[in-house]
Design a protein around this motif. Structure first.
Motif, PDB file in Angstrom:
ATOM      1  N   THR A  55       0.854  -1.190   0.000  1.00 44.58           N
ATOM      2  CA  THR A  55       0.000   0.000   0.000  1.00 44.58           C
ATOM      3  C   THR A  55       0.882   1.229   0.000  1.00 44.58           C
ATOM      4  N   ARG A  59      -4.998   6.813   2.083  1.00 44.58           N
ATOM      5  CA  ARG A  59      -6.143   6.232   2.776  1.00 44.58           C
ATOM      6  C   ARG A  59      -6.834   5.150   1.952  1.00 44.58           C
ATOM      7  N   SER A  60      -7.464   4.213   2.671  1.00 39.86           N
ATOM      8  CA  SER A  60      -8.386   3.212   2.096  1.00 39.86           C
ATOM      9  C   SER A  60      -7.766   2.447   0.934  1.00 39.86           C
ATOM     10  N   ARG A  61      -6.591   1.903   1.191  1.00 42.67           N
ATOM     11  CA  ARG A  61      -5.917   1.068   0.194  1.00 42.67           C
ATOM     12  C   ARG A  61      -5.721  -0.347   0.738  1.00 42.67           C
ATOM     13  N   GLN A  62      -5.730  -1.324  -0.168  1.00 40.96           N
ATOM     14  CA  GLN A  62      -5.443  -2.719   0.156  1.00 40.96           C
ATOM     15  C   GLN A  62      -4.567  -3.308  -0.934  1.00 40.96           C
ATOM     16  N   GLY A 222      -3.203  -3.150   4.660  1.00 43.94           N
ATOM     17  CA  GLY A 222      -4.363  -2.310   4.429  1.00 43.94           C
ATOM     18  C   GLY A 222      -4.229  -0.987   5.162  1.00 43.94           C
ATOM     19  N   THR A 223      -4.875   0.031   4.624  1.00 38.70           N
ATOM     20  CA  THR A 223      -4.971   1.330   5.280  1.00 38.70           C
ATOM     21  C   THR A 223      -6.438   1.713   5.374  1.00 38.70           C
ATOM     22  N   GLY A 224      -6.778   2.593   6.328  1.00 35.27           N
ATOM     23  CA  GLY A 224      -8.143   3.077   6.476  1.00 35.27           C
ATOM     24  C   GLY A 224      -8.139   4.584   6.447  1.00 35.27           C
ATOM     25  N   ASP A 225      -8.653   5.181   7.523  1.00 36.09           N
ATOM     26  CA  ASP A 225      -8.580   6.642   7.628  1.00 36.09           C
ATOM     27  C   ASP A 225      -7.141   7.099   7.838  1.00 36.09           C
ATOM     28  N   SER A 227      -2.860   5.894   7.336  1.00 36.50           N
ATOM     29  CA  SER A 227      -2.152   5.149   6.288  1.00 36.50           C
ATOM     30  C   SER A 227      -0.655   5.076   6.562  1.00 36.50           C
TER      31      SER A 227
END
Length: 320
Positions: A55, A59-62, A222-225, A227
């Motif tokens: 990643t 943000r929001s990566r998989q 994975g990342t969310g809010d 990273s």
């Protein structure tokens, strides 16, 4: 056991036992394209000449990378050269990286970029504490074995399904960081080399682990809010030359179910919502409650015993 001085690139000094069909090393074949003969990748994964970035710091990566060749070794050791780094300051980065030896492969999901309810082994390098009440120091490394029936609880940082774990200062380091996973004769050992000392430090050591052969190695992130960059620089698998009992020759190792024979509940599964005492240290209020219960039990038994004795005495007097 304390740290043992072992060069980070060697297993028992036998580099000839490196299994290239299960190893990812520079120069990566097919770098910059989708053509890698032994590895598949998906999601946000990008292969460069120096690293495989699962990643970016966005943000929001998989992303994930998976070996195409199933592993039929009974005893092995995996050395992973990785780097987790980003612009986020303390507690403003996430979510982490996972190493896998599982039946499933290339299946995206909520567990650090891969699927939940998996079959096999996962090692989590968790960089963000989702449980605000936790006393753990992050980043935190933990192990989980699953037969498909267990779900990873992100809100509790996987505490209910964790077998064991340790804290490790592995993020934003200027030196190389390594992790080793050894599986041999039912014993799972995880070691770190993240302090620039060129020596392994014990993190996890569990006996009674059963893992089938024929599963696949992989890594995901994975990342969310929040990273980070999650990079894999190399994954090297070594075959361990270990003697097994004669009865092991009759076992079909591809058919056994992933499981762990624990003498106690998973590590740190304390304060069970059901009110049970589950493997937590017997200190503080727990000790007080246990002593109170024991004292009440003794009092109740004494009262019941006295009543029974008095009734018998009265009956004996009537029949005298």
């Amino acid at each position: 056991a304390g740290p043992r001085p072992v060069p980070a690139e060697l297993t028992d000094g036998n580099s000839e036992h490196l299994k290239r069909e299960h190893s990812l090393m520079k120069p990566y074949q097919g770098a910059g394209s989708a053509a890698m003969p032994l590895w598949d990748f998906q999601g946000s994964t990008m292969v460069t000449s120096q690293y495989v970035r699962l990643t970016p710091d966005e943000r929001s990566r998989q992303g994930s990378i998976w070996n195409r060749v199933p592993c039929f070794l009974k005893d092995w050791e995996l050395h992973v050269h990785f780097k987790i780094h980003g612009a986020g300051k303390k507690n403003l980065h996430g979510d982490g990286l996972a190493l896998w030896y599982t039946q499933e492969r290339l299946t995206p999901g909520p567990v650090f970029g891969s699927k939940d309810n998996f079959h096999g082994l996962a090692i989590f390098l968790d960089t963000y504490p989702n449980d605000e009440a936790t006393e753990r120091v992050f980043p935190y490394i933990s192990a989980m074995v699953n037969n498909g029936s267990l779900s990873y609880d992100h809100s509790k940082d996987g505490r209910w399904t964790e077998l064991a774990g340790c804290s490790a200062d592995l993020r934003n380091q200027n030196h190389d960081t390594f992790l080793a996973v050894r599986y041999s004769r039912g014993r799972l050992t995880v070691m770190t080399d993240v302090e620039d000392k060129n020596e392994w430090k014990n993190c996890i050591d569990i006996a009674g682990v059963q893992l089938p052969t024929g599963y696949f190695f992989g890594a995901s992130a994975g990342t969310g809010d929040l990273s980070d960059n999650h990079d894999i620089i190399s994954m090297k698998l070594f075959q361990l030359m270990v003697e097994h009992p004669v009865e092991d020759e009759t076992v079909d190792w591809t058919k056994i179910e992933p499981r762990v024979s624990l003498l106690k509940s998973p590590k740190d599964n304390v304060d069970d919502p059901t009110g049970n005492f589950r493997s937590g240290p017997l200190t503080g209020w727990k000790v007080f409650l246990l002593l109170l219960c024991a004292l009440l039990g003794i009092i109740v038994c004494a009262v019941v015993g006295a009543v029974v004795f008095q009734k018998r005495q009265e009956r004996n007097k009537r029949f005298y």
